[in-house]
Motif scaffolding. Structure first.
Motif, PDB file in Angstrom:
ATOM      1  N   PRO A 151      85.437  -3.969 -35.806  1.00 21.75           N
ATOM      2  CA  PRO A 151      84.651  -3.537 -36.020  1.00 21.75           C
ATOM      3  C   PRO A 151      83.434  -3.563 -34.744  1.00 21.75           C
ATOM      4  O   PRO A 151      82.618  -2.892 -34.622  1.00 21.75           O
ATOM      5  CB  PRO A 151      84.162  -4.596 -37.197  1.00 21.75           C
ATOM      6  N   ALA A 152      83.459  -4.911 -33.763  1.00 26.50           N
ATOM      7  CA  ALA A 152      81.825  -4.624 -33.085  1.00 26.50           C
ATOM      8  C   ALA A 152      82.021  -3.091 -31.570  1.00 26.50           C
ATOM      9  O   ALA A 152      80.969  -3.822 -31.196  1.00 26.50           O
ATOM     10  CB  ALA A 152      82.621  -6.311 -31.853  1.00 26.50           C
ATOM     11  N   LEU A 179      84.296   6.135 -34.375  1.00 24.19           N
ATOM     12  CA  LEU A 179      84.433   6.281 -33.348  1.00 24.19           C
ATOM     13  C   LEU A 179      84.554   5.489 -32.881  1.00 24.19           C
ATOM     14  O   LEU A 179      83.440   4.109 -32.987  1.00 24.19           O
ATOM     15  CB  LEU A 179      83.053   7.277 -32.936  1.00 24.19           C
ATOM     16  N   SER A 180      85.348   5.058 -31.152  1.00 20.87           N
ATOM     17  CA  SER A 180      85.146   3.253 -30.698  1.00 20.87           C
ATOM     18  C   SER A 180      84.242   4.115 -29.390  1.00 20.87           C
ATOM     19  O   SER A 180      84.595   4.747 -29.204  1.00 20.87           O
ATOM     20  CB  SER A 180      86.438   2.912 -30.385  1.00 20.87           C
ATOM     21  N   PHE A 181      83.847   2.603 -28.807  1.00 19.11           N
ATOM     22  CA  PHE A 181      83.137   2.629 -28.191  1.00 19.11           C
ATOM     23  C   PHE A 181      84.628   2.675 -26.796  1.00 19.11           C
ATOM     24  O   PHE A 181      84.720   1.639 -27.586  1.00 19.11           O
ATOM     25  CB  PHE A 181      81.896   2.267 -27.446  1.00 19.11           C
ATOM     26  N   VAL A 182      84.655   3.110 -25.477  1.00 17.74           N
ATOM     27  CA  VAL A 182      85.462   2.906 -24.547  1.00 17.74           C
ATOM     28  C   VAL A 182      84.367   2.270 -22.792  1.00 17.74           C
ATOM     29  O   VAL A 182      84.321   3.697 -23.072  1.00 17.74           O
ATOM     30  CB  VAL A 182      86.577   3.635 -24.631  1.00 17.74           C
ATOM     31  N   GLY A 183      85.390   1.386 -22.447  1.00 18.39           N
ATOM     32  CA  GLY A 183      84.304   1.117 -21.549  1.00 18.39           C
ATOM     33  C   GLY A 183      85.331   1.617 -19.810  1.00 18.39           C
ATOM     34  O   GLY A 183      86.372   1.760 -20.419  1.00 18.39           O
ATOM     35  N   GLY A 184      84.527   1.727 -18.726  1.00 13.46           N
ATOM     36  CA  GLY A 184      85.252   2.130 -17.855  1.00 13.46           C
ATOM     37  C   GLY A 184      84.390   2.538 -16.872  1.00 13.46           C
ATOM     38  O   GLY A 184      83.064   2.417 -16.943  1.00 13.46           O
TER      39      GLY A 184
END
Length: 66
Positions: free
Chosen positions: A29-30, A60-65
């Motif tokens: 959930p974060a 929707l999920s956040f993806v770092g990169g």
């Protein structure tokens, strides 16, 4: 009951809260944003929202990169 999640029609066997659904799907959930029936919900309310027949979720999920 039948719900739509990210455009896919799914059958859920029982009523559940939005937060419980996300946890059962092993989603963190974060790092999520959820649109529920056309409205973006603040995560503080996820445990209070009961998913019902005919509801629509966009997750929707956040993806770092880099």
């Amino acid at each position: 009951m039948r719900v739509t999640v990210n455009g896919e029609s799914l059958e859920l066997s029982e009523s559940t809260t939005l937060l419980d659904y996300l946890i059962r799907r092993n989603l963190n959930p974060a790092v999520l944003v959820v649109e529920y029936n056309g409205k973006i919900l603040h995560r503080d309310h996820w445990s209070q929202i009961q998913i019902g027949d005919g509801d629509t979720l966009e997750i929707l999920s956040f993806v770092g990169g880099g």
